[in-house]
Design a protein around this motif. Structure first.
Motif, PDB file in Angstrom:
ATOM      1  N   ALA A 383      -0.370  -1.061   2.699  1.00 17.61           N
ATOM      2  CA  ALA A 383      -0.599  -2.293   3.438  1.00 17.61           C
ATOM      3  C   ALA A 383       0.624  -2.331   4.585  1.00 17.61           C
ATOM      4  CB  ALA A 383      -0.503  -3.639   2.729  1.00 17.61           C
ATOM      5  N   LEU A 384       1.802  -2.131   4.124  1.00 19.34           N
ATOM      6  CA  LEU A 384       3.173  -1.859   5.284  1.00 19.34           C
ATOM      7  C   LEU A 384       2.540  -0.821   6.303  1.00 19.34           C
ATOM      8  CD1 LEU A 384       6.238  -2.350   2.750  1.00 19.34           C
ATOM      9  CD2 LEU A 384       5.164  -3.952   4.514  1.00 19.34           C
ATOM     10  N   VAL A 385       2.184   0.241   5.742  1.00 15.74           N
ATOM     11  CA  VAL A 385       1.989   1.338   6.728  1.00 15.74           C
ATOM     12  C   VAL A 385       0.855   0.985   7.677  1.00 15.74           C
ATOM     13  CG1 VAL A 385       0.906   3.669   7.081  1.00 15.74           C
ATOM     14  CG2 VAL A 385       2.289   3.227   5.171  1.00 15.74           C
ATOM     15  N   LEU A 386      -0.248   0.394   7.177  1.00 12.96           N
ATOM     16  CA  LEU A 386      -1.281  -0.005   8.271  1.00 12.96           C
ATOM     17  C   LEU A 386      -0.617  -1.204   9.158  1.00 12.96           C
ATOM     18  CD1 LEU A 386      -4.202  -0.460   5.756  1.00 12.96           C
ATOM     19  CD2 LEU A 386      -4.141   1.301   7.535  1.00 12.96           C
ATOM     20  N   GLN A 387       0.111  -1.998   8.675  1.00 11.15           N
ATOM     21  CA  GLN A 387       0.772  -3.043   9.518  1.00 11.15           C
ATOM     22  C   GLN A 387       1.553  -2.695  10.756  1.00 11.15           C
ATOM     23  OE1 GLN A 387      -0.166  -6.151   9.571  1.00 11.15           O
ATOM     24  NE2 GLN A 387       1.061  -6.320  11.512  1.00 11.15           N
ATOM     25  N   ALA A 388       2.399  -1.360  10.207  1.00  7.21           N
ATOM     26  CA  ALA A 388       3.028  -0.781  11.235  1.00  7.21           C
ATOM     27  C   ALA A 388       2.489  -0.233  12.382  1.00  7.21           C
ATOM     28  CB  ALA A 388       4.132   0.436  10.640  1.00  7.21           C
TER      29      ALA A 388
END
Length: 400
Positions: A383-388
C-alpha cells in the motif's frame, strides 16, 4: 480387530528399525491458532513418512513366515517407499504399482530402494486392481496400504510415542486417506487415555471416509495437493475403527492446506507434503473448535514435488501481498520508466519483472501501461509503494 497389545508388540518390533521422531510444542503456531500445538515430526523418518511404521511391521511378519514370496503393493508414494525400503532390508523382492499421476520424486525414491515400479492407471483404484492382478498371476503377497491389521498396528505406534512425550494431550488431529494412521492411533490413544478427543481430517476434494461415516454425499474430486490422502474408497477395517473411536471428522480446503505447508516451512523450517499439513489446516479452518486445548498434530510426510512446492510458495506470497502485480499508467516518454523504478526502490520494494503494455490497453496512443511484479514485505508495504507512485502523479493499482 487391532488392539493396544498389537500396537505395543509392533512398537517392540520396530525398535531400532524406525526413528522415534520428536514430538515438541510449536510456540509460534500455538500463538497463531490459540491452542497449545504439539508437532510429531514423522516427515523425519528415513523415507520421510509415517508409512514406514506399518510397512516395516508387515514386512517383518512376511519375512518371519519364511515363504520366500515377494510382495506387491499399490501406493501413490509413501506406502510404496516404506514397503520397498523394508523389503530390501529384509531380503524380500518388491513390486510397487503406482498411478501415473504420482509425483516424480516419489517414483524415483521408490526405485532407489530396489523395487520394481509399475506405473498403471490414473487413479488409486485402477492401480490397486492391477496390483491384485499381479499378486494373483505372479504369486506375490499383496500389502494393502491401510486395510491390514499389521499395517494399522504399525501406524498406531505414532500415538504411543506422542502420549509418552506429551501425556496431557487433550486432542489428536489426524489426517485420513484410507484411514490406517487414524485407526491405529485411535485404538492406541483411546486405550491409554479414554477421555482424549480424536479428530480426523480429510480434504474436501476426497471426503470418502467423511461420507462413509457421516452418511453424507459430498462429491469426490480427481486431484488435490494432498495426494497422499486422495483415496477414493474408505477402508473396511479402518472405517469400523474410526466410526467407533473418532469424536469428529472435519473437511479442509486446498487453500487451507497450501497455507499450512507454507507456515510449517517458514515457521518450523520443516518441509511437509499436502497430506502432512492437513492437521494444521484443520486448526486454521476451525480455530474456535480447538481454542485453549493441548492439540497433537502428525506431520505425516515430507515427500512433496519440488514444482508443487514452488507453486505453493509463490501463491502464498501473492496472497500475503509479498509478491504483487502492479499496473502503473503514464505518458510514454523517455525517462518515465526510470522515474517509476526509482520511486519503487525508494519505497523499499524490489522489482522482479517489467512489461510495457502498449497495444492491449484503452489508454490514449501516447500513453503506456507498465506492469511490474514486485517483492514487498506484505500488504501494508505494498500500500505504501502504491501511494508513493500516486503521490508522484502516476495512476497505480494492484492487479488481481
Amino acid at each position: 480387530m487391532t488392539t493396544l497389545n498389537d500396537i505395543e508388540a509392533a512398537a517392540r518390533r520396530l525398535q531400532g528399525q524406525i526413528l522415534e521422531t520428536p514430538c515438541v510444542e510449536s510456540r509460534t503456531l500455538s500463538q497463531i491458532v490459540g491452542a497449545q500445538v504439539f508437532l510429531k515430526f514423522e516427515n523425519l523418518q528415513f523415507t520421510a513418512s509415517f508409512k514406514e511404521r506399518g510397512a516395516c511391521n508387515k514386512m517383518v511378519d512376511i519375512a518371519n513366515a519364511g515363504s520366500g514370496q515377494g510382495v506387491v503393493a499399490m501406493s501413490a508414494g509413501n506406502h510404496a517407499q516404506g514397503v520397498a525400503y523394508h523389503a530390501q532390508r529384509l531380503g524380500l523382492a518388491a513390486t510397487i504399482v503406482m498411478p501415473r499421476f504420482t509425483p516424480g520424486v516419489k517414483i524415483e525414491r521408490t526405485r532407489g530402494f530396489g523395487a520394481n515400479v509399475v506405473l498403471h492407471g490414473d487413479t488409486l483404484e485402477a492401480a490397486r486392481t492391477h496390483a491384485y492382478e499381479l499378486a494373483e498371476s505372479q504369486n506375490l503377497i499383496f500389502v494393502h496400504p491401510y486395510d491390514d491389521e499389521a499395517i494399522i498396528a504399525g501406524q498406531g505406534t505414532v500415538a504411543l510415542e506422542m502420549l509418552k512425550a506429551v501425556p496431557d494431550l487433550d486432542t489428536l488431529v489426524v489426517a485420513i486417506g484410507g484411514g490406517g494412521l487414524m485407526a491405529g492411533m485411535a485404538v492406541a490413544a483411546r486405550a491409554i487415555k479414554p477421555a482424549i478427543e480424536i479428530v480426523g481430517v480429510q480434504t474436501r476434494r476426497f471426503p470418502t471416509m467423511f461420507n462413509a461415516i457421516k452418511g453424507t454425499d459430498h462429491p469426490v474430486g480427481t486431484s488435490t495437493i494432498a495426494e497422499g490422502i486422495a483415496v477414493g474408497t474408505a477402508g473396511t477395517l479402518t472405517r469400523a475403527i474410526i466410526a467407533r473411536e473418532a469424536d469428529d471428522l472435519l473437511l479442509v480446503d486446498e487453500g487451507d492446506i497450501e497455507q499450512s505447508v507454507l507456515m510449517l516451512l517458514e515457521i518450523e523450517k520443516t518441509l511437509v507434503e499436502g497430506a502432512g499439513a492437513a492437521g494444521l489446516a484443520a486448526l486454521l479452518r476451525y480455530p474456535d473448535r480447538f481454542r485453549g486445548k493441548r492439540v497433537g498434530l502428525v506431520l505425516s510426510g515430507g515427500n512433496i514435488d519440488p514444482l508443487l512446492l514452488t507453486a505453493i510458495i509463490e501463491r502464498g506470497m501473492v496472497r500475503a501481498g509479498r509478491l504483487a502485480r502492479v499496473k502503473v499508467s503514464s505518458r510514454d516518454v523517455p525517462g518515465t520508466l526510470a522515474k517509476i523504478t526509482g520511486i519503487v526502490a525508494e519505497a523499499g520494494a524490489n522489482i522482479d519483472e517489467v512489461h510495457h503494455q502498449r497495444a492491449f490497453t484503452l489508454l490514449a496512443a501516447q500513453n503506456v501501461d507498465i506492469e511490474l511484479v514486485l517483492q514487498t514485505r506484505g500488504r501494508p508495504h505494498l500500500a505504501l509503494v502504491l501511494q508513493a507512485l500516486r503521490t508522484a502523479g502516476f495512476e497505480a493499482e494492484e492487479l488481481h
